[in-house]
Enzyme design. Sequence first.
Site, PDB file in Angstrom:
ATOM      1  CE1 TYR A 144      -3.581   2.628   0.732  1.00  0.00           C
ATOM      2  CE2 TYR A 144      -2.357   3.182   2.720  1.00  0.00           C
ATOM      3  CZ  TYR A 144      -3.373   3.460   1.818  1.00  0.00           C
ATOM      4  OH  TYR A 144      -4.165   4.567   2.001  1.00  0.00           O
ATOM      5  CG  ASP A 239       5.763   3.573   0.689  1.00  0.00           C
ATOM      6  OD1 ASP A 239       6.120   4.154   1.742  1.00  0.00           O
ATOM      7  OD2 ASP A 239       4.575   3.493   0.329  1.00  0.00           O
ATOM      8  CE  LYS A 272       2.335   4.325   8.362  1.00  0.00           C
ATOM      9  NZ  LYS A 272       0.965   4.348   8.787  1.00  0.00           N
TER      10      LYS A 272
HETATM   11  C1  LIG Z   1       3.892   1.970   3.285  1.00  0.00           C
HETATM   12  C2  LIG Z   1       2.896   3.081   3.311  1.00  0.00           C
HETATM   13  N1  LIG Z   1       2.914   4.021   2.356  1.00  0.00           N
HETATM   14  C3  LIG Z   1       2.047   5.048   2.359  1.00  0.00           C
HETATM   15  C4  LIG Z   1       1.094   5.173   3.339  1.00  0.00           C
HETATM   16  C5  LIG Z   1       0.145   6.316   3.325  1.00  0.00           C
HETATM   17  O1  LIG Z   1       0.441   7.186   4.368  1.00  0.00           O
HETATM   18  P1  LIG Z   1      -0.687   8.174   4.968  1.00  0.00           P
HETATM   19  O2  LIG Z   1      -1.682   7.319   5.651  1.00  0.00           O
HETATM   20  O3  LIG Z   1       0.101   9.079   5.884  1.00  0.00           O
HETATM   21  O4  LIG Z   1      -1.267   8.918   3.813  1.00  0.00           O
HETATM   22  C6  LIG Z   1       1.025   4.214   4.353  1.00  0.00           C
HETATM   23  C7  LIG Z   1      -0.002   4.302   5.404  1.00  0.00           C
HETATM   24  O5  LIG Z   1      -0.169   3.452   6.229  1.00  0.00           O
HETATM   25  C8  LIG Z   1       1.952   3.145   4.338  1.00  0.00           C
HETATM   26  O6  LIG Z   1       1.923   2.189   5.284  1.00  0.00           O
END
Ligand SMILES: Cc1ncc(COP(=O)(O)O)c(C=O)c1O
Length: 431
Positions: A144, A239, A272
């Site tokens: 994700y 990511d 995060k």
């Molecule tokens: C690996 C990863 N990328 C992107 C996101 C998206 O981040 P946000 O919820 O701050 O938009 C998340 C959210 O949990 C994530 O776990």
Amino acid sequence: MPESRNAGLFARAQRSIPGGVNSPVRAFRAVGGTPRFIERAQGAYLWDADGKRYIDYIGSWGPMILGHGHPAVLEAVHKAVADGLSFGAPTEREIELAETILQLVPSAEQVRLVSSGTEAAMSALRLARGATGRSKIVKFEGCYHGHADALLVKAGSGLATFGHPTSAGVPPEVVRDTLVLPYNDVAALETTFDLHGPGIACVMIEPIAGNMNFVRAGVPFMQRLRELCTRHGALLVFDEVMTGFRVALGGAQSLYAAAIPGFAPDLSVFGKVIGGGMPLAAFAGPRSVMEQLAPLGPVYQAGTLSGNPVATACGLATLREIRKPGFFDALARTTRTLTDGLLCAAHEAGVPMAGDCEGGMFGFFFAAKLPHDYPGVMATDQQRFNRFFHAMLDHGIYLAPALYEAGFVSAAHTPADLEATLGAARGALEA
Ligand SMILES: Cc1ncc(COP(=O)(O)O)c(C=O)c1O
């Protein structure tokens, strides 16, 4: 029995907020039951609207690596608040945060701050396309990257075919250039690069996938991915919204760099932990690529609250704490004790369980072996997970409410918290 306040608030929330929540997983749909409405948090604990205390293994889905209400973080935030909430103009603190991130992430020479992981991943994608002049992107099933249209995609019917939107409202044309591959599958990677190599702008990956519980990309898979990206001129985008400053001080990329000589991703996405609980995220990479961004280059990207002074104060104070000598060793030991303890409790109860952890992130599965891809995760025992989740919640242990989510440990979790958790787990495994 008086109605629980949680249940009352949930009923009320559903009248004014879709599903009663501002982010879907909070609604407990995967496990059933009533979400807990949280009133306050301190250290490793949360208290809900009924006054019940929980040991928190979600940590706001990752940011709270120091635990809740860490005094140094609160002090930095209070000071920043007193100086002004938002200026919409550059500040020295943004430079300090950028410099700190770059010190900790040697693959990056420049970084841009934004407000959410979604925004950071979406911006990195646009930058990769703008910098390469290519359109196609590759992602992996079970990863994700936030909810930008082009990334809300599930696999097509065959290998190396283009994906289908996973959400209504995403037109098929928007995901026409998104390829979705099985995680950890070298053959699928090779086929995809054979077929589409010259058109691929980037490959985006969660190096340790935390959105299918906890699944590591294997080292040979990562090495091949790096080779193929380099050979075909595609950017490798890590990511690390979840893993960054969480599985190790240098993120997951530092672990792959230790295993693969010369390894580095091209772009990295963070969120995060770098915000310490405030809305802050970032994307980073080599100067030659980052300088394609506006105002220097043709790739547009902007944000009213980007680099917000309170969020940057919170992030900086958090990073200052986690850089202290021994921080990650201690955190990793705590997480390992928890994970091993869960596996041992399951073994004693005769319940098949597999688990893994790194730094302050962990996962466990009701299965005999660790899965290595999304179908493997979804084949684990969902019903047993749901029973376990609810039994643990009743015992005051707050785990992620879905089997495809990772867990997080903070520096505030004490040996007594772990003992209480494992005691609850021994009971819950009977459920
Ligand atoms: C690996 C990863 N990328 C992107 C996101 C998206 O981040 P946000 O919820 O701050 O938009 C998340 C959210 O949990 C994530 O776990």
